[in-house]
Design an enzyme around this catalytic site. Sequence first.
Site, PDB file in Angstrom:
ATOM      1  CG  ASP A 144     128.818  30.893  -5.967  1.00  0.00           C
ATOM      2  OD1 ASP A 144     129.013  31.549  -7.002  1.00  0.00           O
ATOM      3  OD2 ASP A 144     129.734  30.321  -5.340  1.00  0.00           O
ATOM      4  N   GLY A 196     131.672  40.415  -8.043  1.00  0.00           N
ATOM      5  CA  GLY A 196     131.738  41.796  -8.491  1.00  0.00           C
ATOM      6  C   GLY A 196     131.107  42.037  -9.850  1.00  0.00           C
ATOM      7  CG  ASP A 217     136.239  32.244  -5.814  1.00  0.00           C
ATOM      8  OD1 ASP A 217     135.303  33.032  -5.618  1.00  0.00           O
ATOM      9  OD2 ASP A 217     136.081  31.079  -6.223  1.00  0.00           O
TER      10      ASP A 217
END
Length: 392
Positions: A144, A196, A217
């Site tokens: 992440d 993205g 999200d």
Amino acid sequence: MRTIVALTCSILISAAPAVSQKLAANPPMGWNSWNHFAEHVTDEDVRSAADMLVSTGMRDAGYIYVNVDDTWQGQRDAQGVLHPNERFADMKALGDYIHSKGLKFGIYSSPGAKTCGGYAGSLGHEAQDAKMYAEWGVDFLKYDLCSFQSNMNKEKADHPDDPNAARNLMIAAYKKMGDALKATGRPILYSLCQYGVDQPWKWGPSVGAQMWRTTDDIDDSYGRMVTIGFSQAGLSKYAGPGHWNDPDMLEVGNGKMSEDEYKTHMSLWVLLAAPLLAGNDLSKMSDIDKSILMSKEAIAIDQDPLGKQGDRLYQSGDLDVWTKPLSNGRVAVGLFNRSWDNRDVSVDLADIGFKSGANLRDIWKQKDLGLHTGVFTDTLPKHGVTLLIVSK
């Protein structure tokens, strides 16, 4: 909602390596802790989810990954080894338990110094962490972006004349972990979570990834879900065996959408050949939740061996028609009504290659509709969907 850094990217990767195709020949399926448990997840919660995947039949339906998201991390010791916190006493034992159920074990980290939750990331410890994951029996890593965005901002400020500086730094960071995972010798599916940023569908394969987030999200609301889902138009050419676009996890069963809205969610995701990662409390599923998540015919659309992502055929106001090529000359069709009233939605069968007519199967009604020619029209409730299989 995480902050997005707007960047551009011109790298185009045309094919996934053989190892990626072996790891993710079909869109990955499983369960992730974040959408329901968030920062409160425990070892017990994860073991319970593994048990429920088996007892409900979800494992046999294809949901095989059990993924622990953020906040499992404790502190690093003097040697830099990262230990789990008090909610996760023994990650190797947890992985062994998951594997004993015929399931696969997933974990979470960040290329930054900290994760989204402020826990220890992998910056400067990539090879060390990858080796540790392999020793624990990890099968899936969600990586992440989070705090690494500050590194990118600094890089951009330090190199004002280089428009690609931040992009190149991010790609290098993701490649560093991709290389570290590969070096372990253990097949670990690599999932990029970077919302993205900088069009990862164009460079994801080059860093060793098998899937990458295409959006920010999701949350358990119809508006957010359809905004994400319908924004995937035009990305189909970047997906296929070993390399999948990821519009984020499923919210089915978390309780804030209607049955029709959850069916729209599942229909859109399977047409997109999206990874199907359930994010609900599996111990509290209703029969409706189970029927949506475990629809064999819907899952078969997502997992079709042709490996094609669907795309929008046309849009008219609040009405959408999407199609996905399937094996054996079949086509999946989704008719979507995003309005707040009952609406008729139509598809001309000639537009999808069936000029002489076709047999139609309604997936959610589990009903054969017989032979149709010309234009097929169905009346949909507000926020409703009709999901069809069209065949000669």
